[in-house]
Design a protein around this motif. Structure first.
Motif, PDB file in Angstrom:
ATOM      1  N   GLN A   1     -49.397 -21.152 -11.470  1.00 17.36           N
ATOM      2  CA  GLN A   1     -50.492 -20.174 -11.439  1.00 17.36           C
ATOM      3  C   GLN A   1     -51.516 -20.538 -10.384  1.00 17.36           C
ATOM      4  O   GLN A   1     -52.032 -19.678  -9.675  1.00 17.36           O
ATOM      5  CB  GLN A   1     -51.156 -20.096 -12.809  1.00 17.36           C
ATOM      6  N   ALA A   2     -51.831 -21.851 -10.291  1.00 20.19           N
ATOM      7  CA  ALA A   2     -52.805 -22.301  -9.296  1.00 20.19           C
ATOM      8  C   ALA A   2     -52.346 -21.900  -7.902  1.00 20.19           C
ATOM      9  O   ALA A   2     -53.134 -21.438  -7.077  1.00 20.19           O
ATOM     10  CB  ALA A   2     -52.988 -23.816  -9.382  1.00 20.19           C
ATOM     11  N   ALA A   3     -51.054 -22.066  -7.638  1.00 24.79           N
ATOM     12  CA  ALA A   3     -50.536 -21.755  -6.306  1.00 24.79           C
ATOM     13  C   ALA A   3     -50.510 -20.243  -6.066  1.00 24.79           C
ATOM     14  O   ALA A   3     -50.900 -19.776  -4.995  1.00 24.79           O
ATOM     15  CB  ALA A   3     -49.137 -22.344  -6.138  1.00 24.79           C
ATOM     16  N   PHE A   4     -50.099 -19.484  -7.075  1.00 22.49           N
ATOM     17  CA  PHE A   4     -50.103 -18.030  -6.910  1.00 22.49           C
ATOM     18  C   PHE A   4     -51.523 -17.517  -6.673  1.00 22.49           C
ATOM     19  O   PHE A   4     -51.734 -16.589  -5.904  1.00 22.49           O
ATOM     20  CB  PHE A   4     -49.529 -17.350  -8.157  1.00 22.49           C
ATOM     21  N   ALA A   5     -52.502 -18.139  -7.335  1.00 19.79           N
ATOM     22  CA  ALA A   5     -53.870 -17.639  -7.271  1.00 19.79           C
ATOM     23  C   ALA A   5     -54.485 -17.787  -5.885  1.00 19.79           C
ATOM     24  O   ALA A   5     -55.468 -17.131  -5.583  1.00 19.79           O
ATOM     25  CB  ALA A   5     -54.742 -18.344  -8.312  1.00 19.79           C
TER      26      ALA A   5
ATOM     27  N   ASN B   1     -56.328  -9.611 -10.978  1.00 19.50           N
ATOM     28  CA  ASN B   1     -55.598 -10.055  -9.775  1.00 19.50           C
ATOM     29  C   ASN B   1     -54.087 -10.138 -10.059  1.00 19.50           C
ATOM     30  O   ASN B   1     -53.370 -10.898  -9.435  1.00 19.50           O
ATOM     31  CB  ASN B   1     -56.130 -11.392  -9.237  1.00 19.50           C
TER      32      ASN B   1
ATOM     33  N   MET C   1     -52.300 -11.403 -12.339  1.00 17.12           N
ATOM     34  CA  MET C   1     -51.666 -12.629 -12.826  1.00 17.12           C
ATOM     35  C   MET C   1     -50.839 -12.331 -14.075  1.00 17.12           C
ATOM     36  O   MET C   1     -50.024 -13.150 -14.494  1.00 17.12           O
ATOM     37  CB  MET C   1     -52.708 -13.713 -13.133  1.00 17.12           C
TER      38      MET C   1
ATOM     39  N   TRP D   1     -54.298 -26.050   1.438  1.00 22.60           N
ATOM     40  CA  TRP D   1     -52.970 -25.441   1.277  1.00 22.60           C
ATOM     41  C   TRP D   1     -53.009 -23.911   1.332  1.00 22.60           C
ATOM     42  O   TRP D   1     -52.235 -23.285   2.053  1.00 22.60           O
ATOM     43  CB  TRP D   1     -52.318 -25.901  -0.028  1.00 22.60           C
TER      44      TRP D   1
ATOM     45  N   SER E   1     -49.277 -24.059 -15.272  1.00 26.77           N
ATOM     46  CA  SER E   1     -50.610 -24.012 -14.669  1.00 26.77           C
ATOM     47  C   SER E   1     -50.539 -24.334 -13.173  1.00 26.77           C
ATOM     48  O   SER E   1     -51.324 -23.833 -12.384  1.00 26.77           O
ATOM     49  CB  SER E   1     -51.548 -25.001 -15.372  1.00 26.77           C
ATOM     50  N   LEU E   2     -49.563 -25.157 -12.803  1.00 26.98           N
ATOM     51  CA  LEU E   2     -49.390 -25.506 -11.387  1.00 26.98           C
ATOM     52  C   LEU E   2     -48.925 -24.278 -10.603  1.00 26.98           C
ATOM     53  O   LEU E   2     -49.415 -23.991  -9.504  1.00 26.98           O
ATOM     54  CB  LEU E   2     -48.365 -26.643 -11.272  1.00 26.98           C
TER      55      LEU E   2
ATOM     56  N   ARG F   1     -54.590 -11.234  -4.252  1.00 28.18           N
ATOM     57  CA  ARG F   1     -55.086 -12.572  -4.612  1.00 28.18           C
ATOM     58  C   ARG F   1     -55.813 -13.244  -3.455  1.00 28.18           C
ATOM     59  O   ARG F   1     -56.531 -14.216  -3.662  1.00 28.18           O
ATOM     60  CB  ARG F   1     -53.930 -13.440  -5.115  1.00 28.18           C
TER      61      ARG F   1
ATOM     62  N   ASN G   1     -56.679 -27.312 -12.814  1.00 28.79           N
ATOM     63  CA  ASN G   1     -55.265 -27.467 -12.448  1.00 28.79           C
ATOM     64  C   ASN G   1     -55.107 -27.746 -10.961  1.00 28.79           C
ATOM     65  O   ASN G   1     -54.492 -26.975 -10.230  1.00 28.79           O
ATOM     66  CB  ASN G   1     -54.459 -26.229 -12.856  1.00 28.79           C
TER      67      ASN G   1
ATOM     68  N   PHE H   1     -59.171 -21.412 -13.394  1.00 32.26           N
ATOM     69  CA  PHE H   1     -58.532 -21.339 -14.707  1.00 32.26           C
ATOM     70  C   PHE H   1     -59.281 -22.141 -15.757  1.00 32.26           C
ATOM     71  O   PHE H   1     -60.203 -22.889 -15.472  1.00 32.26           O
ATOM     72  CB  PHE H   1     -57.087 -21.817 -14.612  1.00 32.26           C
TER      73      PHE H   1
ATOM     74  N   ARG I   1     -61.298 -24.749  -4.047  1.00 33.64           N
ATOM     75  CA  ARG I   1     -60.008 -24.238  -3.586  1.00 33.64           C
ATOM     76  C   ARG I   1     -60.036 -22.711  -3.509  1.00 33.64           C
ATOM     77  O   ARG I   1     -59.527 -22.112  -2.566  1.00 33.64           O
ATOM     78  CB  ARG I   1     -58.914 -24.700  -4.551  1.00 33.64           C
TER      79      ARG I   1
ATOM     80  N   PHE J   1     -53.616 -29.290  -7.534  1.00 31.91           N
ATOM     81  CA  PHE J   1     -52.263 -29.678  -7.132  1.00 31.91           C
ATOM     82  C   PHE J   1     -52.184 -31.202  -7.142  1.00 31.91           C
ATOM     83  O   PHE J   1     -53.166 -31.871  -6.822  1.00 31.91           O
ATOM     84  CB  PHE J   1     -51.957 -29.176  -5.714  1.00 31.91           C
TER      85      PHE J   1
END
Lengths: 251, 284
Positions: free
Chosen positions: B172-176, A53, A55, A109, B169-170, A86, A97, A93, A160, A99
C-alpha cells in the motif's frame, strides 16, 4: 471568504460484497483546509477515505456508486489511471509503514519512479524539513528507516507523501499507533502543512479533530450525519446523534 | 495477591517439553552424523583426483565419477535455468496478480497436489513428452526439463508463501506514491520475499540433485565413458552412478558408492552456500 472545493464527493455508496459500508455520502473537501472525518468504529470513515485515491481497488469485492471529482478529474471513471490519481492525492496510513530501505530512498523512491523533475537531494531535504524531521536525520540519511522511532517513522511517511507534492493528503488515523508526544508533534505539523496542502484526516480522537481541523464530518453506520465547520459541529451540533458522540456519550 | 496455582508443576511441564524438543533435534543430528561418518569411513580412502577425473570402469581402482559429476552439474544448471524463473514468476502471478476466485483456488490446490506426486510419474511424463514427442532422446536437456516439472510445484509453493508473508502495508505504501503493480513487485515485494524464495529454491534443487527414478525412467545411462558437451548429449548423474555401484557384489564398489555420496553432498553444500551468500547479500 468562501473556500474553494477541491474534492467533490457526490452521493457515494461503497459496498463490500453485499454489505453497504458507505451510504449516499455527499461531502465537499475545501482547498487548503483540514477536514476531519469522525465516527465510531466501523462507521465507514476509513473506507470513505481510501476511496478518495482508489486504494479500495485492492480490496476484493469492493464496489462503489456515485462520483468523486478532483478538479476536472473523475476519480471513479474506469478510464482514469489510479497512478495519476495517487500522484495528486497522497496518503499516510494508520501504522507507520516506511520501506525497509534508507531514509533517503524512502523519500526518493516515489519521485524517481514517477520521473519527477528537479534536484533529488533538494527534494528530499525539503520534504524532510516540511515534515519536521530534517534536523533529527540529516546526518544519517543512509541509515535504515526501520531504525527510527515510531513517531519519526510516521513523520518520514508524511515526508514521503509530501515529496510527491500532491494537492491532497489523506491521513488514516495517523497518530493512533503513536505516543502523546509524537502525536502532538504531528498535530503541530498539520497546521503548517495546510498552508500548501489540503488534508483529510480520519481520526478516532475527537479532541484531535477539534484541535486540528477546520471542517468536520460525522459518520455513523455509513451515513453522513453532520458536516460543517468544526467549531459548529463540536459546540453547536444540529443533530442529536452528533451531540451525543462529540460529548462522549457513545462511541 | 493469591498464590499462583501449581507453579512448580507448571514449570516442570515447561522444562519437560524443552527437553523433549532437544531430544528430537538431537535424534535428527545424530542420524545425519552417523550417515556422514559411515560414508566417510568407507569413501574417503577412495576420494582422490583419480576418482574425480576417471570414467566408470569394471576395475574398482580405475573407476571414477567424472561423467556422473559432469552430468549432474549439467542437469542441475539447466534445471535451475528452467525451473527457477518459471516457478518464481508463476508464484508472483498467483499471489500478486490473479484475482481471488474459484479458478485461482483450483490452480493453487492442484499445484499443492502436484508436489505430492511420486517422482517416477514425472519420469513417465518426461519420457512421453520430452523424450518421445519432442524427440529430445535421452539427452541431458530432456532430463533437465523432466526435473524442472518435478520441482516446479515446490518452488511455486515456497515462493507463494514467501510473497504472502510480505506485509500488505508495504504494498500500500508503494502504491500510495504512484507506483504501478510491476514497480511495487520489483522494488519492494520481491526483495522482501527473496530470502523465503531462496529457501524454497534450495530445497527444490536439493531434491533435484538427489532424484534417481525419473532419470532412469527417461533413459539416463548408467555406464557413460564421456562427458556431455552440449544439452543434447546423453548423460548419467551422481545418484544413478551411486545406485549402480551399490548394486554390485564386490565390496570395493560399495566403498566407491560411499565416495560418490561424499561428492554428491559436496555439490549440494556448494549449491546451498551460493544460495546463502545471495540471501545474505539481499537482506543486508
Amino acid at each position: 471568504m468562501e473556500n474553494r472545493v477541491i474534492l467533490d464527493i457526490d452521493d457515494v455508496c461503497i459496498r463490500y460484497g453485499e454489505d453497504l459500508a458507505v451510504r449516499n455520502v455527499t461531502l465537499p473537501i475545501y482547498e487548503n483546509q483540514i477536514t476531519a472525518i469522525i465516527g465510531p468504529s466501523g462507521c465507514g470513515k476509513s473506507t470513505l477515505l481510501r476511496s478518495l485515491n482508489r486504494m479500495n481497488d485492492f480490496i476484493h469485492g469492493c464496489s462503489h456508486t456515485g462520483g468523486i471529482a478532483l478538479g476536472d478529474m473523475d476519480i471513479y471513471d474506469p478510464a482514469t489511471d489510479p497512478v495519476e490519481i495517487r500522484l495528486r492525492i497522497g496518503m499516510v496510513f494508520q501504522r507507520p509503514n516506511p520501506f525497509p530501505k534508507s531514509i533517503y530512498r524512502n523519500i526518493a523512491w516515489g519521485p524517481t519512479i514517477n520521473e519527477l523533475k528537479g534536484d533529488m537531494d533538494a527534494r528530499v531535504e525539503n520534504a524532510l524539513r516540511r515534515a519536521a524531521l530534517w534536523d533529527e536525520v540529516k546526518d544519517r540519511l543512509s541509515d535504515s528507516a526501520l531504525n527510527l522511532s515510531g513517531g519519526q517513522q510516521q513523520r518520514l511517511c508524511i515526508a514521503r507523501a509530501l515529496a510527491m507534492e500532491p494537492e491532497v493528503i489523506l491521513m488514516d488515523e495517523p497518530c493512533s499507533a503513536l505516543d502523546p508526544v509524537s502525536t502532538a508533534r504531528i498535530e503541530d505539523l498539520l497546521f503548517e502543512l495546510k498552508e500548501n496542502f489540503t488534508i483529510v484526516i480520519v481520526t478516532h480522537n475527537m479532541q484531535q479533530a477539534a484541535r486540528v481541523s477546520q471542517y468536520t464530518a460525522f459518520l455513523e453506520t455509513g451515513k453522513l450525519i453532520e458536516f460543517g465547520e468544526t467549531e459548529d459541529v463540536f459546540t453547536n451540533p444540529k443533530n442529536e446523534r452528533t451531540e451525543e458522540y462529540v460529548t462522549g456519550r457513545f462511541g | 495477591m493469591s498464590k499462583p496455582r501449581n507453579l512448580v508443576w507448571r514449570h516442570r511441564k515447561a522444562k519437560a517439553f524443552e527437553y523433549f524438543c532437544i531430544a528430537v533435534t538431537a535424534l535428527a543430528v545424530v542420524l545425519l552424523a552417523i550417515l556422514v561418518y559411515q560414508a566417510s569411513v568407507l569413501g574417503i580412502p577412495w576420494l582422490d583426483m583419480q576418482f574425480i577425473d576417471s570414467f566408470p570402469s569394471r576395475f574398482p581402482e580405475k573407476a571414477g565419477i567424472k561423467s556422473a559429476l559432469a552430468g549432474t552439474l549439467w542437469l542441475i544448471s539447466l534445471t535451475a535455468m528452467f525451473a527457477i524463473p518459471v516457478g518464481v514468476l508463476a508464484a508472483v502471478y498467483l499471489e500478486e496478480y490473479a484475482p481471488p476466485g474459484r479458478l485461482t483456488q483450483t490452480i493453487n490446490i492442484n499445484i499443492a497436489n502436484l508436489a505430492g506426486i511420486p517422482s517416477i510419474v514425472y519420469g513417465i511424463l518426461g519420457l512421453a513428452i520430452f523424450v518421445r514427442f519432442f524427440a529430445l532422446e535421452r539427452s541431458v536437456l530432456a532430463g533437465a526439463l523432466t526435473m524442472s516439472l518435478l520441482i516446479l510445484p515446490v518452488i511455486i509453493i515456497a515462493s507463494k508463501e514467501a510473497l504472502r508473508a510480505v506485509p500488505s502495508s508495504l504494498r500500500q505504501a508503494a502504491f500510495a506514491v504512484g507506483a504501478t503493480r510491476w514497480q511495487v513487485v520489483r522494488a519492494h515485494v520481491l526483495p522482501a520475499a527473496l530470502p523465503g524464495i531462496l529457501t524454497g529454491v534450495i530445497l527444490a534443487m536439493s531434491r533435484a540433485i538427489g532424484e534417481t527414478a525419473p532419470l532412469i525412467m527417461i533413459g539416463a545411462l548408467t555406464y557413460v565413458a564421456f562427458v556431455p558437451e552440449g544439452p543434447m548429449d546423453e548423460f548419467t548423474a551422481l545418484p544413478i552412478q551411486i545406485f549402480n555401484w551399490t548394486s554390485r557384489p564386490q565390496e570395493e564398489f560399495h566403498e566407491l558408492a560411499s565416495a560418490g555420496i561424499i561428492v554428491l553432498l559436496g555439490v549440494l553444500l556448494m549449491l546451498n552456500a551460493v544460495a546463502v551468500f545471495i540471501r545474505n547479500r539481499g537482506t543486508r
